[in-house]
Scaffold this motif. Structure first.
Motif, PDB file in Angstrom:
ATOM      1  N   GLY A 144       0.803  -1.219   0.000  1.00 25.41           N
ATOM      2  CA  GLY A 144       0.000   0.000   0.000  1.00 25.41           C
ATOM      3  C   GLY A 144       0.834   1.266   0.000  1.00 25.41           C
ATOM      4  N   PRO A 145       0.191   2.413  -0.232  1.00 28.64           N
ATOM      5  CA  PRO A 145       0.940   3.675  -0.349  1.00 28.64           C
ATOM      6  C   PRO A 145       1.407   4.258   0.969  1.00 28.64           C
ATOM      7  CG  PRO A 145      -1.412   4.065  -0.617  1.00 28.64           C
ATOM      8  CD  PRO A 145      -1.234   2.571  -0.552  1.00 28.64           C
ATOM      9  N   PHE A 146       0.887   3.752   2.116  1.00 29.57           N
ATOM     10  CA  PHE A 146       1.230   4.334   3.408  1.00 29.57           C
ATOM     11  C   PHE A 146       1.811   3.302   4.358  1.00 29.57           C
ATOM     12  CE2 PHE A 146      -2.715   6.673   2.100  1.00 29.57           C
ATOM     13  CZ  PHE A 146      -2.069   7.832   1.688  1.00 29.57           C
ATOM     14  N   ARG A 147       2.637   3.792   5.263  1.00 35.29           N
ATOM     15  CA  ARG A 147       3.115   3.029   6.406  1.00 35.29           C
ATOM     16  C   ARG A 147       2.680   3.763   7.681  1.00 35.29           C
ATOM     17  NH1 ARG A 147       3.632  -0.222   3.224  1.00 35.29           N
ATOM     18  NH2 ARG A 147       5.465  -1.307   2.445  1.00 35.29           N
TER      19      ARG A 147
ATOM     20  N   LEU B  45       0.803   8.592   9.354  1.00 30.75           N
ATOM     21  CA  LEU B  45       1.254   7.759   8.247  1.00 30.75           C
ATOM     22  C   LEU B  45       2.407   8.443   7.522  1.00 30.75           C
ATOM     23  CD1 LEU B  45      -2.301   7.037   6.744  1.00 30.75           C
ATOM     24  CD2 LEU B  45      -1.043   5.618   8.379  1.00 30.75           C
ATOM     25  N   TYR B  46       3.208   7.635   6.853  1.00 30.93           N
ATOM     26  CA  TYR B  46       4.223   8.176   5.953  1.00 30.93           C
ATOM     27  C   TYR B  46       4.200   7.359   4.666  1.00 30.93           C
ATOM     28  CZ  TYR B  46       7.215   4.346   7.714  1.00 30.93           C
ATOM     29  OH  TYR B  46       7.729   3.134   8.071  1.00 30.93           O
ATOM     30  N   LEU B  47       4.782   7.910   3.614  1.00 36.11           N
ATOM     31  CA  LEU B  47       4.658   7.313   2.283  1.00 36.11           C
ATOM     32  C   LEU B  47       5.584   6.113   2.108  1.00 36.11           C
ATOM     33  CD1 LEU B  47       4.440  10.505   0.039  1.00 36.11           C
ATOM     34  CD2 LEU B  47       2.592   8.901   0.570  1.00 36.11           C
ATOM     35  N   ASN B  48       5.073   5.115   1.411  1.00 39.36           N
ATOM     36  CA  ASN B  48       5.863   3.966   0.979  1.00 39.36           C
ATOM     37  C   ASN B  48       6.319   4.226  -0.451  1.00 39.36           C
ATOM     38  OD1 ASN B  48       6.872   1.456   0.207  1.00 39.36           O
ATOM     39  ND2 ASN B  48       4.834   0.537  -0.033  1.00 39.36           N
ATOM     40  N   LYS B  49       7.607   4.469  -0.623  1.00 46.48           N
ATOM     41  CA  LYS B  49       8.080   4.843  -1.959  1.00 46.48           C
ATOM     42  C   LYS B  49       8.105   3.678  -2.931  1.00 46.48           C
ATOM     43  CE  LYS B  49      13.081   4.519  -0.944  1.00 46.48           C
ATOM     44  NZ  LYS B  49      14.347   5.287  -0.978  1.00 46.48           N
ATOM     45  N   PHE B  50       7.840   2.460  -2.438  1.00 48.17           N
ATOM     46  CA  PHE B  50       7.780   1.304  -3.326  1.00 48.17           C
ATOM     47  C   PHE B  50       6.356   0.738  -3.416  1.00 48.17           C
ATOM     48  CE2 PHE B  50      12.190   1.288  -1.699  1.00 48.17           C
ATOM     49  CZ  PHE B  50      12.845   1.470  -2.912  1.00 48.17           C
TER      50      PHE B  50
ATOM     51  N   LYS C  15      11.646  -6.906   1.187  1.00 54.36           N
ATOM     52  CA  LYS C  15      12.382  -6.509  -0.018  1.00 54.36           C
ATOM     53  C   LYS C  15      11.462  -5.702  -0.934  1.00 54.36           C
ATOM     54  CE  LYS C  15      16.375  -8.514   0.838  1.00 54.36           C
ATOM     55  NZ  LYS C  15      17.638  -7.763   0.899  1.00 54.36           N
ATOM     56  N   PRO C  16      11.135  -4.467  -0.530  1.00 55.76           N
ATOM     57  CA  PRO C  16      10.146  -3.696  -1.282  1.00 55.76           C
ATOM     58  C   PRO C  16      10.553  -3.353  -2.707  1.00 55.76           C
ATOM     59  CG  PRO C  16      11.185  -2.349   0.415  1.00 55.76           C
ATOM     60  CD  PRO C  16      11.605  -3.757   0.672  1.00 55.76           C
ATOM     61  N   ARG C  17      11.828  -3.022  -2.926  1.00 53.37           N
ATOM     62  CA  ARG C  17      12.267  -2.672  -4.278  1.00 53.37           C
ATOM     63  C   ARG C  17      12.198  -3.888  -5.200  1.00 53.37           C
ATOM     64  NH1 ARG C  17      15.522   1.500  -6.102  1.00 53.37           N
ATOM     65  NH2 ARG C  17      16.251   1.961  -3.971  1.00 53.37           N
ATOM     66  N   ALA C  18      12.674  -5.022  -4.713  1.00 52.48           N
ATOM     67  CA  ALA C  18      12.632  -6.245  -5.523  1.00 52.48           C
ATOM     68  C   ALA C  18      11.193  -6.661  -5.799  1.00 52.48           C
ATOM     69  CB  ALA C  18      13.383  -7.364  -4.805  1.00 52.48           C
TER      70      ALA C  18
END
Length: 469
Positions: free
Chosen positions: A103-106, A114-119, A449-452
């Protein structure tokens, strides 16, 4: 009848039809607008739209499923719709998938914002998080017996009803490409829902445009999953040679419920030989937040998640206590109001990441999902299965043992795939299915591993093999 009279009748009929269409369109617009999220408490400003609310799937029982839609960050009208399901059974897609994975938030450590999830995967798709079955998260039923006799079959049927009725509420998605995704026990939910959709499409006037599905660390086949799990424990030095030999000689991995002797061996391995580890990532530090729930059992080893407890530690980018933050945040009245959740006070219990009641009383479960895989491969769906390779709950060996039973022809042999010039994992492309590992990822691959995970998701949507360099 004179031509002028006939023309007048046809004109009146056309006006009446247009009026009905306008009324229907107005009703749909009002329903959608009522579900719009203005902003969540502590949310950073974003440019995409969000919606959440309830869809009734069984009026007689008063069963309603909760959803949260986060549209794509850019050009949502041209992006596919991805429906995300978490497993358990009994675990929340809002608490896990939306809040600590794709999702877009953490949620921050104080559960104040909340803060943004860049992945976030909404860089590439519109994300629809579904809490299923009733009793999970904010989803509810007015018939209390539903919480004690739910299983695979009802979950699949209710999820199909949800999707059909949700698409009526959001008609702009009706012709959009749709994909299903999830992890863990969603290894049952996702293929079972895909089969329901394929069967529905065979008779429906307006077909659901399902193109494929993607599942991670997926519960697939009792026999081979359990065999692969014990082998993983031994090959990663989690258990002794003696315990391994006793498990292999004592346990009948094909049984739905093991013998007492086998159960006691599982308890012994976890209590005496595993040590204080996070079984969902054997190299990560577990959460130090105390939990009132008991330690994992044989059943929850096959049907995760369960809360973690243990030593405090740090791993780059990983916070093992995220589900605790979620349980504080989603029980806040202002958060529930913003989400249009529990609006009538129909939920007589606090929001939890997982429902123990559902997990303990799961009524029916398919011993193997492999027959559904064969059917859906024949139907031409795009199917990807991925596996974080440091998960000991539904480990990579379990998935490989299970998928091997499909005996698929190889199109592209085993090779390493890359993320930012580093090996992201390994993959093999079969006729009808792609399998990929994610190196160093635990049970929830996008969290570890959010980027992967985003790279893998992008390749899946494009229908292209993972990059070789």
């Amino acid at each position: 009848m004179a031509r002028r009279e006939r023309t007048s009748i046809f004109l009146l009929a056309a006006i009446a039809a247009l009026s009905l269409l306008h009324v229907a369109a107005t009703r749909v617009d009002e329903e959608e607008e009522a579900d719009r999220i203005a902003a969540l408490p502590g949310q950073p400003e974003v440019g995409f739209h969000q919606f959440s609310g309830y869809v009734t799937v069984n009026a007689a029982a008063g069963r309603a499923l909760f959803y949260w839609l986060t549209e794509a960050a850019e050009h949502p009208e041209s992006k596919p719709l991805v429906v995300w399901l978490n497993g358990g059974p009994g675990c929340s897609s809002v608490g896990y998938g939306a809040s600590e994975e794709i999702g877009p938030f953490r949620i921050n450590k104080t559960s104040s914002g909340l803060y943004l999830n860049k992945f976030s995967w909404n860089k590439l798709a519109n994300l629809l998080f579904l809490e299923t079955p009733a009793g999970v998260g904010f989803s509810y039923t007015n018939r209390s017996s539903d919480l004690f006799d739910t299983g695979d079959r009802r979950t699949a049927k209710d999820s199909l009803q949800f999707l059909v009725r949700w698409l009526d509420r959001f008609p702009r998605y009706k012709n959009r490409e749709i994909y299903l995704s999830g992890e863990s026990y969603a290894g049952h939910y996702v293929p079972q829902l895909a089969k329901q959709i394929v069967d529905y499409n065979a008779h429906a006037t307006h077909k659901i445009n399902l193109k494929g599905f993607l599942v991670g660390n997926a519960v697939t086949d009792n026999h081979y999953d359990n065999l692969g799990t014990v082998n993983y424990w031994w090959s990663h030095a989690m258990i002794s040679d003696k315990t391994y030999r006793r498990l292999m000689s004592t346990c009948d991995f094909q049984r739905q419920k093991e013998s007492n002797e086998c159960e006691s061996l599982y308890y012994y391995a976890m209590d005496q030989e595993f040590g204080n580890i996070d079984q969902y990532n054997i190299y990560a530090p577990p959460c130090s937040v105390n939990s009132s729930r008991s330690a994992p059992t044989r059943r929850t080893m096959r049907l995760p998640h369960q809360p973690r407890s243990g030593l405090l530690g740090q791993l780059a980018g990983y916070d093992p206590c995220t589900e605790k933050y979620a349980e504080i945040y989603y029980n806040r009245p202002d958060v529930q109001k913003a989400l249009h959740a529990n609006i009538s006070g129909r939920i007589p219990y606090t929001w939890t990441a997982c429902s123990e009641t559902l997990n303990r009383n799961w009524n029916d479960t398919d011993a193997s999902i492999l027959p559904i895989y064969r059917e859906l491969i024949a139907a031409g769906l795009r199917i990807w299965v991925f596996s974080g390779d440091v998960d000991s709950v539904v480990p990579v060996t379990a998935t490989r043992y299970s998928l091997a039973q499909l005996k698929l022809d190889t199109k592209i042999p085993w090779y390493p795939w890359y993320v930012k010039k580093q090996v992201g994992g390994w993959t093999e492309v079969y006729r009808g299915l792609t399998f990929a590992t994610v190196r160093g990822a635990g049970h929830e691959v996008p969290m570890f591993k959010p980027r992967a995970a985003l790279q893998l998701f992008g390749s899946f949507l494009q229908g292209k093999p993972l990059p070789k360099s």
